[in-house]
Motif scaffolding. Structure first.
Motif, mmCIF file in Angstrom:
data_model
loop_
_atom_site.group_PDB
_atom_site.id
_atom_site.type_symbol
_atom_site.label_atom_id
_atom_site.label_comp_id
_atom_site.label_asym_id
_atom_site.label_seq_id
_atom_site.Cartn_x
_atom_site.Cartn_y
_atom_site.Cartn_z
ATOM 1 N N VAL A 168 -1.229 5.087 10.299
ATOM 2 C CA VAL A 168 -0.173 4.282 10.931
ATOM 3 C C VAL A 168 0.277 4.900 12.246
ATOM 4 N N LEU A 169 0.417 6.223 12.274
ATOM 5 C CA LEU A 169 0.838 6.910 13.501
ATOM 6 C C LEU A 169 -0.181 6.794 14.624
ATOM 7 N N GLY A 170 -1.424 6.447 14.281
ATOM 8 C CA GLY A 170 -2.461 6.338 15.295
ATOM 9 C C GLY A 170 -2.316 5.125 16.200
ATOM 10 N N TYR A 171 -1.423 4.193 15.839
ATOM 11 C CA TYR A 171 -1.229 2.993 16.655
ATOM 12 C C TYR A 171 -0.058 3.175 17.625
ATOM 13 N N PRO A 172 -0.106 2.504 18.785
ATOM 14 C CA PRO A 172 1.011 2.587 19.735
ATOM 15 C C PRO A 172 2.316 2.120 19.089
ATOM 16 N N LYS A 173 3.425 2.598 19.624
ATOM 17 C CA LYS A 173 4.727 2.313 19.017
ATOM 18 C C LYS A 173 5.050 0.828 19.009
ATOM 19 N N GLU A 174 4.578 0.081 20.003
ATOM 20 C CA GLU A 174 4.885 -1.350 20.084
ATOM 21 C C GLU A 174 3.864 -2.215 19.354
ATOM 22 N N ALA A 175 2.804 -1.608 18.796
ATOM 23 C CA ALA A 175 1.779 -2.380 18.083
ATOM 24 C C ALA A 175 2.210 -2.613 16.642
ATOM 25 N N ILE A 176 1.824 -3.751 16.084
ATOM 26 C CA ILE A 176 2.235 -4.079 14.719
ATOM 27 C C ILE A 176 1.581 -3.157 13.704
ATOM 28 N N GLY A 177 0.442 -2.536 14.067
ATOM 29 C CA GLY A 177 -0.195 -1.589 13.162
ATOM 30 C C GLY A 177 0.704 -0.421 12.808
ATOM 31 N N ARG A 178 1.685 -0.124 13.692
ATOM 32 C CA ARG A 178 2.622 0.974 13.440
ATOM 33 C C ARG A 178 3.605 0.620 12.328
ATOM 34 N N TYR A 179 3.696 -0.665 11.995
ATOM 35 C CA TYR A 179 4.707 -1.114 11.032
ATOM 36 C C TYR A 179 4.094 -1.676 9.756
ATOM 37 N N MET A 180 2.773 -1.722 9.677
ATOM 38 C CA MET A 180 2.123 -2.232 8.474
ATOM 39 C C MET A 180 2.144 -1.175 7.378
ATOM 40 N N SER A 181 1.966 -1.639 6.169
ATOM 41 C CA SER A 181 1.798 -0.710 5.050
ATOM 42 C C SER A 181 0.312 -0.623 4.718
ATOM 43 N N PRO A 182 -0.284 0.578 4.803
ATOM 44 C CA PRO A 182 -1.703 0.716 4.446
ATOM 45 C C PRO A 182 -1.918 0.700 2.932
ATOM 46 N N GLU A 183 -0.822 0.746 2.175
ATOM 47 C CA GLU A 183 -0.926 0.675 0.715
ATOM 48 C C GLU A 183 -1.011 -0.803 0.316
ATOM 49 N N VAL A 184 -2.215 -1.330 0.358
ATOM 50 C CA VAL A 184 -2.399 -2.754 0.089
ATOM 51 C C VAL A 184 -3.356 -2.934 -1.072
ATOM 52 N N LEU A 185 -3.011 -3.839 -1.972
ATOM 53 C CA LEU A 185 -3.847 -4.117 -3.137
ATOM 54 C C LEU A 185 -4.736 -5.311 -2.776
ATOM 55 N N SER A 186 -6.007 -5.055 -2.563
ATOM 56 C CA SER A 186 -6.937 -6.122 -2.207
ATOM 57 C C SER A 186 -7.838 -6.457 -3.392
ATOM 58 N N LEU A 187 -8.323 -7.698 -3.417
ATOM 59 C CA LEU A 187 -9.191 -8.179 -4.484
ATOM 60 C C LEU A 187 -10.555 -8.535 -3.895
ATOM 61 N N ARG A 188 -11.602 -8.370 -4.683
ATOM 62 C CA ARG A 188 -12.954 -8.689 -4.208
ATOM 63 C C ARG A 188 -13.273 -10.155 -4.452
ATOM 64 N N ASN A 189 -13.958 -10.770 -3.499
ATOM 65 C CA ASN A 189 -14.207 -12.208 -3.579
ATOM 66 C C ASN A 189 -15.227 -12.602 -4.650
ATOM 67 N N ASP A 190 -15.933 -11.624 -5.217
ATOM 68 C CA ASP A 190 -16.910 -11.957 -6.278
ATOM 69 C C ASP A 190 -16.327 -11.752 -7.672
ATOM 70 N N TRP A 191 -15.018 -11.484 -7.772
ATOM 71 C CA TRP A 191 -14.372 -11.333 -9.075
ATOM 72 C C TRP A 191 -13.968 -12.705 -9.622
#
Length: 455
Positions: A132-155
């Motif tokens: 998260v810190l790797g993104y510029p301060k004004e970029a939305i990547g700085r405010y996202m949560s990388p803790e995301v629960l994703s599902l696979r499309n073949d399930w």
């Protein structure tokens, strides 16, 4: 008659104790009162006193309460509190924060202290925070949560639900679940409601709908506006190749909009936003937030003085002209500010784009003509009846000209600011008022010279 008595709440008593001398007895009272004070009030009290005093109250709070209060504070004040507290209690709170909230705090800290706190984190938490810190301060990547629960499309739905149950405590939200294909490429999203209601053997692809996502380098305000315009509860964040990086939640969006609105309101009034509450800000900090714009406005106001100096001979011939200067400069500034505020808002919500400059100018020209006609007619009648019809004619024509000029300038400036990458709010009230003052006076004396035959 019964006397009015004001009941002192625990929060008021806490604030009074923290502002007074501290001793063993007062520290015991602070700890006792903190137990009976609601969390929102504790947050207000901590934000209203200097960090050194706030640290005293903070140490008296239970761990769960201290975490909730800390998360509710502005990032700038969180950083001040960390510098004051240090020690294991703050390290435990930093560990409990979500990676995006932690990154925001680290961005306000000295690099050495941020590095020290980063090294104390669990390796997984450290990696997510670094992402998260790797993104510029004004970029939305700085405010996202990388803790995301994703599902696979073949399930199927059964496998997806089992995955959700197994990892329910990890992500920041599970109400909207991204569906990914090979290489974590975002395929769409599925809501938890539809997943729970589905037949267990139903392929997940049958439940997946198109996702409204945002690129991690998108400006944070632009992303937040898009989030709100679609009335989302969460929004996936991706890279240039559509690979899932994280998720943006409603609380992050509301925090962004609060900061942006506070920044726009402050700058439109000729100041910089404070990064903490007004009462806890030092006098020097408040002065710094205002002095730059005051200096800019003072220098730019010299233009108005110079215009008056150029037309000094005209004023000597018809002294009555000086009486109307405040009215005309005020009308120009107000008209310009109204137009700028409207266009700035339209830019922010996506109703107007930079390429719409011509449409905006044409619209504001007509608005200015209507406003100027109404005010000019009124000025012509009132000034004509009191000071004579020649003066009334000058006033009527000047008000018409000033309204047209100010409306066009007010509509133009925010779009120009957007085009050059500046904050449109900066070009609102302070700059436009000064510009319209000087230009309005030039129009005024030019019209007076022609109508009254001055030399």
């Amino acid at each position: 008659m019964a006397e009015n008595t004001q009941v002192s709440t625990p929060a008021d008593q806490l604030e009074a104790l923290l502002e007074g001398p501290l001793n063993a007895h007062s520290l015991d009272e602070i700890a006792h009162l903190a137990e009976s004070t609601p969390r929102p009030e504790l947050t207000r009290v901590i934000g209203a006193v200097p960090p050194v005093r706030a640290a005293v109250l903070f140490r008296a709070l239970r761990k769960d309460t201290s975490l909730a209060v800390f998360e509710a504070l502005p990032p700038g004040y969180q950083a001040e509190l960390i510098r004051t507290l240090r020690g294991p209690e703050i390290a435990a709170i930093i560990e409990e924060l979500d990676p995006d909230d932690r990154a925001e705090v680290f961005g306000e800290l000295p690099a050495s202290l941020a590095k020290k706190l980063m090294l104390g984190l669990d390796p997984d938490e450290r990696e997510m925070t670094a992402t998260v810190l790797g993104y510029p301060k004004e970029a939305i990547g700085r405010y996202m949560s990388p803790e995301v629960l994703s599902l696979r499309n073949d399930w199927d739905a059964r496998t997806a639900l089992e995955s959700v149950r197994a990892r329910i405590d990890e992500p920041e939200t599970v109400y909207l679940l991204p569906v990914v294909g090979p290489g974590k490429v975002l395929e769409g999203v599925v809501s938890l409601r539809s997943l729970l209601a589905a037949d267990p053997d139903l392929p997940l692809s049958a439940l997946t709908r198109e996702a409204t996502s945002v690129h991690a380098l998108t400006d944070r305000e632009e992303a937040a506006r898009e989030f709100l315009s679609h009335r989302l509860i969460a929004m996936p964040v991706t890279d240039e190749e559509d690979r899932l990086l994280g998720i943006l939640t409603m609380d992050d969006v509301l925090d962004i909009m609060d900061e942006e609105d506070a920044e726009d309101a402050a700058r439109s009034g000729g100041a910089e936003p404070l990064d903490r509450s007004y009462l806890s800000s030092s006098i020097l900090r408040i002065v710094r937030s205002r002095i730059v714009w005051l200096l800019v406005l003072a220098v730019s106001a010299i233009l108005t003085v110079q215009v008056l100096e150029v037309f000094e001979s005209k004023l000597d011939q018809v002294v009555i002209l000086a009486l109307f200067i405040p009215l005309l400069t005020g009308t120009g500034g107000n008209t310009g500010n109204q137009a700028a505020t409207t266009v700035t808002r339209a830019l922010a919500v996506g109703e107007v784009r930079v390429r719409d400059l011509g449409k905006v100018i044409w619209r504001e020209l007509r608005v200015g003509l209507v406003l100027g006609s109404v005010l000019g007619s009124l000025g012509f009648v009132v000034a004509g009846l009191v000071y004579g019809w020649p003066i009334g004619t000058v006033m009527g024509l000047t008000l018409l000209s000033i309204c047209v000029m100010a409306a066009c300038v007010g509509g133009l400036m925010p779009i120009v600011a957007k085009k050059v990458g500046a904050d449109p709010a900066v070009f609102s009230n302070p700059f436009i008022s000064t510009f319209c003052d000087a230009t309005g006076l030039i129009l005024y004396f030019t019209i007076a010279t022609v109508v009254l035959g001055l030399h």
